[in-house]
Scaffold this motif. Structure first.
Motif, PDB file in Angstrom:
ATOM      1  N   ILE A   3      15.768  45.916  67.022  1.00 34.75           N
ATOM      2  CA  ILE A   3      16.329  44.531  67.297  1.00 34.75           C
ATOM      3  C   ILE A   3      17.874  44.379  66.749  1.00 34.75           C
ATOM      4  N   ARG A   4      18.656  44.184  67.781  1.00 32.33           N
ATOM      5  CA  ARG A   4      20.012  44.079  67.308  1.00 32.33           C
ATOM      6  C   ARG A   4      20.530  42.392  67.261  1.00 32.33           C
ATOM      7  N   LEU A   5      20.690  41.833  66.438  1.00 29.73           N
ATOM      8  CA  LEU A   5      21.090  40.400  66.647  1.00 29.73           C
ATOM      9  C   LEU A   5      22.790  40.536  66.922  1.00 29.73           C
ATOM     10  N   ALA A   9      20.982  33.032  68.377  1.00 30.29           N
ATOM     11  CA  ALA A   9      19.493  33.475  68.810  1.00 30.29           C
ATOM     12  C   ALA A   9      19.463  34.722  69.933  1.00 30.29           C
ATOM     13  N   THR A  10      20.866  35.259  69.893  1.00 35.22           N
ATOM     14  CA  THR A  10      20.881  36.204  71.179  1.00 35.22           C
ATOM     15  C   THR A  10      20.583  37.527  70.502  1.00 35.22           C
ATOM     16  N   LEU A  11      19.494  38.280  71.080  1.00 34.30           N
ATOM     17  CA  LEU A  11      19.137  39.524  70.406  1.00 34.30           C
ATOM     18  C   LEU A  11      19.222  40.378  71.732  1.00 34.30           C
ATOM     19  N   LEU A  12      19.384  41.761  71.321  1.00 36.08           N
ATOM     20  CA  LEU A  12      19.387  42.922  72.232  1.00 36.08           C
ATOM     21  C   LEU A  12      18.253  43.815  71.669  1.00 36.08           C
ATOM     22  N   LEU A  13      17.008  43.656  72.378  1.00 33.53           N
ATOM     23  CA  LEU A  13      15.691  44.165  71.995  1.00 33.53           C
ATOM     24  C   LEU A  13      15.432  45.297  72.785  1.00 33.53           C
ATOM     25  N   THR A  14      15.444  46.630  72.039  1.00 27.64           N
ATOM     26  CA  THR A  14      15.046  47.934  72.732  1.00 27.64           C
ATOM     27  C   THR A  14      13.575  48.242  72.385  1.00 27.64           C
ATOM     28  N   LEU A  49      31.654  36.538  69.168  1.00 28.81           N
ATOM     29  CA  LEU A  49      30.771  37.368  69.349  1.00 28.81           C
ATOM     30  C   LEU A  49      31.038  38.702  68.576  1.00 28.81           C
ATOM     31  N   PRO A  50      30.121  39.553  68.167  1.00 32.73           N
ATOM     32  CA  PRO A  50      30.555  40.699  67.436  1.00 32.73           C
ATOM     33  C   PRO A  50      30.851  41.937  68.077  1.00 32.73           C
ATOM     34  N   LEU A  51      30.824  41.710  69.522  1.00 38.41           N
ATOM     35  CA  LEU A  51      31.042  42.648  70.525  1.00 38.41           C
ATOM     36  C   LEU A  51      31.250  42.096  71.805  1.00 38.41           C
ATOM     37  N   PRO A  52      32.273  42.366  72.761  1.00 43.45           N
ATOM     38  CA  PRO A  52      32.594  41.937  73.943  1.00 43.45           C
ATOM     39  C   PRO A  52      31.358  41.444  74.785  1.00 43.45           C
ATOM     40  N   ALA A  53      31.608  40.305  75.539  1.00 40.22           N
ATOM     41  CA  ALA A  53      30.252  39.877  76.118  1.00 40.22           C
ATOM     42  C   ALA A  53      29.837  41.052  77.450  1.00 40.22           C
ATOM     43  N   HIS A  54      30.976  41.950  77.746  1.00 42.93           N
ATOM     44  CA  HIS A  54      30.453  42.914  78.586  1.00 42.93           C
ATOM     45  C   HIS A  54      29.664  44.130  78.255  1.00 42.93           C
ATOM     46  N   GLU A  55      30.144  44.197  76.696  1.00 42.98           N
ATOM     47  CA  GLU A  55      29.207  45.368  76.174  1.00 42.98           C
ATOM     48  C   GLU A  55      27.744  44.828  75.740  1.00 42.98           C
ATOM     49  N   ASP A 245      25.580  39.190  62.070  1.00 46.83           N
ATOM     50  CA  ASP A 245      25.965  39.406  63.787  1.00 46.83           C
ATOM     51  C   ASP A 245      26.170  40.766  63.922  1.00 46.83           C
ATOM     52  N   GLY A 246      25.659  41.257  64.822  1.00 42.03           N
ATOM     53  CA  GLY A 246      25.748  42.712  65.334  1.00 42.03           C
ATOM     54  C   GLY A 246      24.970  43.548  64.728  1.00 42.03           C
ATOM     55  N   GLU A 247      24.273  43.256  63.419  1.00 41.08           N
ATOM     56  CA  GLU A 247      23.606  44.194  62.843  1.00 41.08           C
ATOM     57  C   GLU A 247      22.181  44.621  63.503  1.00 41.08           C
TER      58      GLU A 247
END
Ligand SMILES: [Zn+2]
Length: 251
Positions: A3-5, A9-14, A49-55, A245-247
Motif C-alpha cells: 500500500i502506498r499512500l 485518502a489516495t492510495l496505490l494498492l498492489t 502530491l508526492p509524485l506527478p499525477a501522471h505517475e 505522503d508517498g510512503e
C-alpha cells in the motif's frame, strides 16, 4: 502486497500483482476552495502530491472509489485517468462516473470479483446525527485474493457498529482508516479521531492499522504527530502505521 499512500485518502494498492488506485484526488495545492463551514479556512489541497499525477495513474488497472466527495474523487483525477479503466464504487455514485466519461463502471452492491480479487462493500457513518445523514452514503471495501492478506479500506467513517461488524466479519490483516477527525464548525467529527483509530486497533488485535486522511484538507484537524502520540500512549505504536505522503507500507 503493498500500500502506498499518495496523499490524503489516495492510495496505490498492489495486490495479487494488480495495481488499484483508491480514492484519487489529484488536484494541485490550493486549487479548490476550503470546505464550507469548517475550521482552518485555507484552499485545498493543503499539500502537493508526492509524485506527478501522471505517475500516480501510470500502470493503474482499476480504480476503487469509496464515495465521491471532492477529497476522494476530483476533476483532476477524472481528467488524468484513462476512460476505459474499470471504476468500482458504491451504486449511488455510478451516474457520476458515467457523466465523467467512464464507461466501465462497476457498482458494488454487496460484492464483485475483478481479476482474481474479491471486493466486498461495507458500511460506515460519515459523522453522527444530521451531519452524518447529510454526508451519506459512504462505503468501505474489503479486498481479498488468493495468497494475499485481507485488506479493509474503511472509507470516510467514524468508529461505529458498521466498522466493528466489518472487522469481525472479515478479520482483515490490514485496516486502512481515514483519520483526521474532519469536522465542520458544528457537529462532531466526521472521520476518525485518535480514539476511533485506537478502537479499531483494539477490535482487531492481530491486524496492522494504517491511518491516512490527514494534513491535506482544511477541515481535518487531527495531525499525524497528535495521532502518533495518542497511539503511543495506548501502547499501539508497533501496530498503527501513520505513513507520510508517498510512503510505502509493505505487508
Ligand atoms: Zn474524506
Amino acid at each position: 502486497m503493498e500500500i502506498r499512500l499518495v496523499r490524503h485518502a489516495t492510495l496505490l494498492l498492489t495486490i495479487h500483482g494488480r495495481r488499484i488506485l483508491v480514492d484519487p484526488m489529484l488536484a494541485d495545492p490550493g486549487t479548490a476552495p476550503p470546505v464550507a463551514n469548517s475550521p482552518n479556512q485555507r484552499p485545498n489541497p493543503l499539500v502537493p502530491l508526492p509524485l506527478p499525477a501522471h505517475e500516480a495513474v501510470a500502470g493503474v488497472e482499476a480504480v476503487l472509489v469509496t464515495h465521491t466527495h471532492r477529497d476522494h474523487w476530483d476533476d483532476a483525477a477524472a481528467a488524468a485517468l484513462p476512460k476505459e479503466l474499470p471504476i468500482l464504487g458504491q451504486p449511488e455514485d455510478e451516474a457520476k462516473f458515467r457523466t465523467a466519461g467512464f464507461h466501465d463502471v462497476r457498482p458494488v452492491r454487496d460484492a464483485v470479483r475483478w481479476s482474481e480479487i474479491t471486493i466486498h462493500r461495507t458500511g460506515g457513518r460519515h459523522g453522527t446525527g444530521e451531519v452524518g445523514r447529510r454526508l451519506a452514503p459512504v462505503s468501505g471495501f474489503v479486498l481479498g485474493a488468493p495468497g494475499e492478506p485481507v485488506v479493509y479500506i474503511a472509507g470516510d467513517t467514524i468508529w461505529c457498529p458498521e466498522v466493528d461488524e466489518a472487522l469481525r466479519e472479515y478479520a482483515p490483516a490490514i485496516a486502512v482508516v481515514n483519520a483526521g477527525a474532519a469536522q465542520f464548525l458544528e457537529g462532531g467529527p466526521i472521520t476518525m479521531t485518535a480514539d476511533d483509530v485506537i478502537a479499531v486497533a483494539g477490535a482487531v488485535p492481530a491486524a496492522r492499522v494504517v491511518a491516512v486522511h490527514m494534513e491535506a484538507i482544511n477541515h481535518c484537524v487531527l495531525r499525524r504527530a497528535d495521532l502518533a502520540a495518542a497511539v503511543g500512549r495506548a501502547g499501539l505504536t508497533s501496530r498503527v502505521v501513520i505513513p507520510a505522503d508517498g510512503e510505502r507500507v509493505s505487508v
